[in-house]
Design an enzyme around this catalytic site. Structure first.
Site: not given
Ligand SMILES: *Cc1c(COP(=O)(O)O)cnc(C)c1O
Length: 399
Positions: A73-74, A154, A182, A202, A204, A240, A327
């Site tokens: 996501g970042s 989030n 989110q 993202s 995860h 890759t 974070c």
């Protein structure tokens, strides 16, 4: 002795699902070719990649060529914002609109652009964390090159009026990016219907693996690559491709979208039960909108306690929770999101985020509610601040 854990930090990361793991496995040891290689082993991997891209695009009503795979996501947030800024700069447009409650992947990218001469307007939010389409419309100028507003927050779970904000941007001809990290897999997303030009996800955060994500960019929107190298991802993201992780992300997203209604129903019921129970704790306050809220998000401030101590004592009881954003943990500054919704420093420090997954049970919710009640009471009994409040030497902020 094995202690049972109650995992309630799904906004930080989720358990990788069996479906995702199974979808990944063959791409480690069977189809392990480099998708850029011309031989058959490479082409098998390239085909799998094309298939994953197609499936992910479909879930957002997009086309395969509009999806770029990233490391998460970042990176997707960084690339979306930097791309729009570069395009704007060419036309002499160096103004960006965002909100005060964005994730740091957005805010810190905007900070950097400010140092490079861009002007950033951070819209304030209301007490529930909502920004209105009207605020966005009023802030748009001739030189605005991007509006970036997160889909769902989030920390406090507030869901923004994305379609309406997109409509305002579309009418003004300004590209619209949303950090949907989110929301993806939890709320319905349709990039056409919601007027979204750029969108970050993202894996995860929806039971896929860590370290992989995607950026949707409407066709015709020219992305700038922030990682230079080979011609992977149509020359827009060198390196890759992480084929196993991408296959896991596609499988996890499909599963999450297929079960979305069922999961949301279960999560909302558990969420509202927990909110109801925690609201009974005196001098507590719910953060975020009660209704326009992620189905799995619970966030409270408890007056007179330190969030960090609360987390440690909950962890002793097997409960994995957070004070807000993973974070910012370890930093002593209170959350920028809680300050933005108007919580004073004193109570912003006493925050607790519990983010649920569909695997949680009613028993776990009941256990957690009891544990939070006890731990808050225990900490308050030891707190000099609380003593002053009770003795009337200081005024309570909360009811
Ligand atoms: C987790 C999160 C991110 C960052 O995603 P990573 O894949 O961990 O880089 C960005 N925005 C929001 C809203 C998030 O919750």
């Amino acid at each position: 002795m094995k202690r049972k854990t109650v995992y309630l930090d799904n906004a930080a990361t989720t358990k990788t699902s069996k479906t995702a793991i199974e979808a990944m496995t063959p791409y480690f040891d069977t189809v392990y070719g480099n998708p850029s290689s011309l031989h058959s082993a490479g082409q098998d991997a390239a085909e799998a990649l094309a298939d994953a891209r197609e499936r992910i695009a479909k879930l957002f009503g997009a086309e395969a060529r509009e999806i770029t795979f990233t490391s998460g996501g970042s990176e997707a947030d960084n690339q979306a914002i930097v791309s729009a800024a570069k395009l704007g700069e060419k036309k002499g447009k160096k103004h960006i609109i965002s909100t005060a409650i964005e994730h740091h992947a957005v805010l810190h990218t905007l900070n950097r652009l400010e140092r490079e001469g861009f002007e950033v307007t951070l819209l304030p939010v209301d007490g529930e964390g909502l920004v209105t389409p009207g605020q966005v419309g009023d802030a748009i100028r001739e030189d605005t090159c991007l509006v970036t507003v997160m889909y769902a927050n989030n920390e406090i779970g507030t869901v923004e009026p994305i379609r309406e904000i997109g409509e305002v941007c579309r009418a003004a001809g300004v590209p619209f990016h949303t950090d949907a990290v989110q929301a993806a897999g939890h709320l319905r997303i349709d990039v056409a219907e919601q007027n979204i030009d750029l969108l970050s996800i993202s894996a995860h955060k929806f039971h896929g693996p860590k370290g992989v994500g995607a950026l949707y960019a409407r066709k015709g929107f020219r992305l700038t690559n922030i990682i230079e190298g080979g011609a992977q991802e149509r020359g827009k993201r060198a390196g890759t491709e992480n084929v196993p992780a991408i296959m896991g992300m596609a499988a996890a997203l499909e599963e999450a979208c297929a079960r979305m209604d069922e999961n949301a129903k279960k999560l909302t019921a558990m969420r509202d039960r927990l909110i109801d129970e925690l609201s009974r704790i005196p001098h507590s306050v719910l953060n975020g909108d009660a209704k326009k809220r992620l189905p799995g998000n619970v966030n409270f401030c408890f007056e007179g306690i330190e969030g960090e101590s609360l987390l440690l004592l909950l962890d002793d009881r097997g409960i994995c929770a957070s004070s807000g954003s993973a974070c910012t943990s370890g930093s002593l500054d209170p959350s920028h999101v809680l300050l933005a919704i108007g919580r004073p420093h004193e109570i912003a420090h006493g925050s607790l985020r519990l983010s649920l997954s569909e695997e949680n049970t009613d028993e776990e919710i009941e256990y957690t509610a009891g544990a939070v009640r006890e731990v808050v009471e225990y900490l308050r009994n030891m707190s000099p601040v609380w003593r002053d409040l009770v003795a009337g030497k200081k005024e309570f902020i909360t009811k």
